[in-house]
Design a protein around this motif. Structure first.
Motif, PDB file in Angstrom:
ATOM      1  N   ARG A 231       0.834  -1.202   0.000  1.00  0.00           N
ATOM      2  CA  ARG A 231       0.000   0.000   0.000  1.00  0.00           C
ATOM      3  C   ARG A 231       0.869   1.253   0.000  1.00  0.00           C
ATOM      4  N   LEU A 384      -3.486  -1.471  -3.280  1.00  0.00           N
ATOM      5  CA  LEU A 384      -4.864  -1.242  -2.854  1.00  0.00           C
ATOM      6  C   LEU A 384      -5.520  -2.525  -2.360  1.00  0.00           C
ATOM      7  N   ASP A 388     -11.119  -1.239  -2.211  1.00  0.00           N
ATOM      8  CA  ASP A 388     -10.838   0.051  -2.839  1.00  0.00           C
ATOM      9  C   ASP A 388     -11.246   0.035  -4.307  1.00  0.00           C
TER      10      ASP A 388
END
Length: 391
Positions: A231, A384, A388
């Motif tokens: 991330r 992600l 998301d």
């Protein structure tokens, strides 16, 4: 007598190689990129049609722990759960075994290469060997230049094995190709670029808890639904590219983009930008130096060219990296739990496809096929979470 005449009519290996090289160069653009992309498309198409249940293919995926991030994105984008249920079951079994070994032994053999990358790479390699064998032929060198038949990344790949004369011919052709074709000659083709371009805006929109202390920031990232390391890497890529495209006078150091990120910059700008143009000019100058060295030096050019148990936890790739430090057991046990959970959910989803169970209430198991990549290699979704991408 008859045998002698037949042998005289048979074309020589050199002429056959030259004809094959010319056929390879009939279409504009890098011949090696084209060979690679065609092999990739063929593999993925047949995987979707029938090979997703083939025993040999499933064994390859077990050995490689699935696909690379780029090919994972391509397959996930199809939105076809039946194609991925059984392959993910095999991959998760292998991932569970690998994580158990990391916990007990601290190491595990490296996985095999992504089978799509392996197949496409071999095809491009064969095309490169065919092309370079005829590079010094005037007809082949002329067509190579006219049809922009080689890109900079593939030139770099070929150079260590080329004689100075052949390296000079190839470099001259790439020098001209970059001037005419820009990014496709400077960075090669990248079918995955459009998939990344659709997800990077979501990376930018994902909340980044910069206002929190480090420990709370990490806890928030752990609860976000994806590997926190991936991330953060996705955020860093997005932040850097956004900053770079805003610069009016980027430095040479700032522009040292790899082919993938050069494509990302071009996709984000929706067309040629100063950043992309300057990078192409820098690569063109480098190729000109290579061509000059090949012509005048007479030597072979060289490449100069305590964390939350409720959170997602690390993906397998980062779990393996952390395992080497000897302080990874807690992370690996969390990873093992999540791998086993996904494996059970996939099996549950498969069972519920039976005619006598198909009307039973459905749960999270129906979307497990989309969450599997986040525990194998978080780069597949640019860091992600699946939530998301599919709220």
């Amino acid at each position: 007598m008859l045998r002698s005449m037949t042998e005289r009519r048979r074309p020589s290996p050199a002429s056959v190689g030259r004809a094959d090289a010319l056929r390879l160069l009939e279409t504009d653009g890098c011949a090696l990129c084209r060979a690679h992309d065609e092999a990739e498309e063929t593999w993925l198409r047949w995987f979707g049609i029938e090979h997703h249940g083939d025993a040999g293919t499933l064994e390859l995926l077990r050995s490689s722990l699935g696909f690379c991030p780029a090919h994972t994105r391509r397959l996930i984008a199809l939105g076809e759960p039946p194609v991925l249920r059984q392959p993910w079951e095999f991959v998760l079994r292998a991932a569970v075994g690998r994580t158990e070994r990391l916990i007990t032994a601290g190491e595990a053999p490296s996985p095999a290469r992504c089978p799509v990358c392996e197949t496409a790479g071999r095809r491009a390699q064969a095309a490169g060997a065919l092309l370079t064998a005829s590079l010094e032929t005037s007809e082949v060198s002329a067509v190579l230049r006219r049809h922009r038949g080689l890109c900079y990344p593939h030139l770099r790949h070929l150079v260590p094995d080329l004689s100075p004369a052949r390296a000079g011919v190839a470099a001259d052709a790439v020098h001209a190709a970059i001037a005419e074709a820009g990014i496709t000659a400077a960075a090669g083709t990248d079918p995955d670029a459009e998939h990344r371009a659709r997800w990077y805006p979501l990376v930018a929109e994902a909340p980044e808890p910069v206002h929190l202390p480090p420990a709370e920031r990490l806890a928030m990232d752990l609860e976000a639904g994806s590997c926190p390391c991936c991330r953060q890497a996705g955020r860093a890529e997005d932040t850097y590219l956004t900053w770079l495209l805003e610069q009016t006078e980027p430095s040479d150091h700032d522009l040292r983009l790899c082919p993938r990120h050069l494509h990302d910059a071009a996709q984000r700008a929706a067309g040629p930008t100063r950043t992309v143009r300057v990078r192409c000019e820098l690569l063109r100058a480098r190729v000109a130096e290579l061509a000059m060295a090949a012509r005048h030096t007479g030597t072979r050019p060289r490449r100069r060219l305590r964390r939350s148990d409720r959170g997602h936890g690390l993906c397998l790739r980062h779990g393996e990296e952390l395992a080497r430090t000897g302080r990874a057991e807690a992370f690996l046990r969390r990873l093992l739990t999540r791998l086993r959970q996904h494996a059970w959910e996939l099996n549950e989803d498969t069972v519920r496809q039976a005619w006598d169970l198909r009307h039973e209430p459905k749960g999270r198991e129906t979307t497990t096929w989309r969450r599997v990549p986040t525990v194998l290699d978080g780069r597949a979704y640019l860091g992600l979470a699946d939530s998301d991408l599919w709220p």
